[in-house]
Write a protein that holds these residues in place. Structure first.
Motif, PDB file in Angstrom:
ATOM      1  N   SER A 169       4.156  -0.629   1.984  1.00 43.03           N
ATOM      2  CA  SER A 169       3.505  -0.147   3.196  1.00 43.03           C
ATOM      3  C   SER A 169       2.123   0.275   2.723  1.00 43.03           C
ATOM      4  O   SER A 169       2.006   1.125   1.836  1.00 43.03           O
ATOM      5  CB  SER A 169       4.275   1.043   3.762  1.00 43.03           C
ATOM      6  N   SER A 215      -0.167   2.133   3.614  1.00 47.72           N
ATOM      7  CA  SER A 215      -0.598   3.528   3.718  1.00 47.72           C
ATOM      8  C   SER A 215      -0.033   4.395   2.596  1.00 47.72           C
ATOM      9  O   SER A 215      -0.440   5.538   2.424  1.00 47.72           O
ATOM     10  CB  SER A 215      -0.182   4.106   5.070  1.00 47.72           C
ATOM     11  N   SER A 216       0.884   3.857   1.808  1.00 48.23           N
ATOM     12  CA  SER A 216       1.540   4.625   0.757  1.00 48.23           C
ATOM     13  C   SER A 216       0.755   4.561  -0.560  1.00 48.23           C
ATOM     14  O   SER A 216       0.470   3.478  -1.071  1.00 48.23           O
ATOM     15  CB  SER A 216       2.956   4.067   0.538  1.00 48.23           C
ATOM     16  N   SER A 217       0.441   5.726  -1.103  1.00 48.49           N
ATOM     17  CA  SER A 217      -0.274   5.751  -2.388  1.00 48.49           C
ATOM     18  C   SER A 217       0.612   5.201  -3.507  1.00 48.49           C
ATOM     19  O   SER A 217       0.110   4.562  -4.432  1.00 48.49           O
ATOM     20  CB  SER A 217      -0.750   7.161  -2.710  1.00 48.49           C
ATOM     21  N   ARG A 258       0.244   1.468  -3.435  1.00 48.01           N
ATOM     22  CA  ARG A 258      -1.050   1.043  -3.993  1.00 48.01           C
ATOM     23  C   ARG A 258      -1.043   1.147  -5.514  1.00 48.01           C
ATOM     24  O   ARG A 258      -1.554   0.265  -6.212  1.00 48.01           O
ATOM     25  CB  ARG A 258      -2.189   1.865  -3.385  1.00 48.01           C
ATOM     26  N   ASP A 268       4.213  -6.808   3.264  1.00 46.65           N
ATOM     27  CA  ASP A 268       3.947  -5.556   3.966  1.00 46.65           C
ATOM     28  C   ASP A 268       5.080  -5.375   4.969  1.00 46.65           C
ATOM     29  O   ASP A 268       5.118  -6.052   6.004  1.00 46.65           O
ATOM     30  CB  ASP A 268       2.597  -5.641   4.661  1.00 46.65           C
ATOM     31  N   SER A 318       5.654  -3.031   6.924  1.00 50.97           N
ATOM     32  CA  SER A 318       5.280  -2.434   8.209  1.00 50.97           C
ATOM     33  C   SER A 318       4.884  -3.540   9.188  1.00 50.97           C
ATOM     34  O   SER A 318       5.072  -3.399  10.390  1.00 50.97           O
ATOM     35  CB  SER A 318       4.159  -1.415   8.043  1.00 50.97           C
TER      36      SER A 318
END
Length: 141
Positions: free
Chosen positions: A10, A12-14, A17, A34, A36
């Motif tokens: 996802s 938005s997840s650190s 990344r 992804d 999401s």
């Protein structure tokens, strides 16, 4: 030849990344999804669960909003596995991320120590030898 690695994220997840950066920095090829935008279906989750050590306990995020809301209505400990899978399909944020796996092993979440298991054996061996050589140099210095 090593099994193809999958990275389910996802953006938005650190942690996601960091996992992607680590894999890229170590030259490990992977298929990225992804989840999401392309949620997991029942068959995807069954494939991942086959690799897990503790079943749905490994996959369900107890810190997400959906879990906290559903916990008020449901007793997660007494649900059948098929019910838990259906919940993860319906509420994708219940799934911990990143999911890093091949056809032999699964890592849920990012851990720099555990992700090393996806490095080719020769690379891990070379890294260990390098570490031991540096340790020996420090001892003799």
């Amino acid at each position: 030849m090593a099994a193809m690695l999958n990275l389910y994220i996802s953006p938005s997840s650190s942690s996601c990344r960091r996992a992607e950066k680590w894999l890229n920095d170590h030259g490990i090829r992977f298929d990225k999804r992804d989840i999401s935008k392309h949620p997991l279906n029942v068959d995807d989750l069954k494939q991942i669960l086959r690799l897990s050590e503790n079943g749905t306990e490994d996959l369900i995020s107890t810190r997400c909003h959906s879990y906290k809301r559903l916990k008020r209505k449901l007793d997660f400990d007494n649900l059948r596995i098929s019910q838990l899978i259906d919940l993860m399909v319906e509420y994708p944020d219940l799934i911990r991320r990143p999911l890093i796996f091949n056809n032999q092993q699964l890592q849920v979440g990012f851990s720099e120590e555990r992700i090393r298991s996806f490095l080719p054996k020769e690379t891990r061996k070379a890294m260990l030898n390098d570490l031991l050589d540096r340790a020996n140099e420090n001892i003799t210095a």
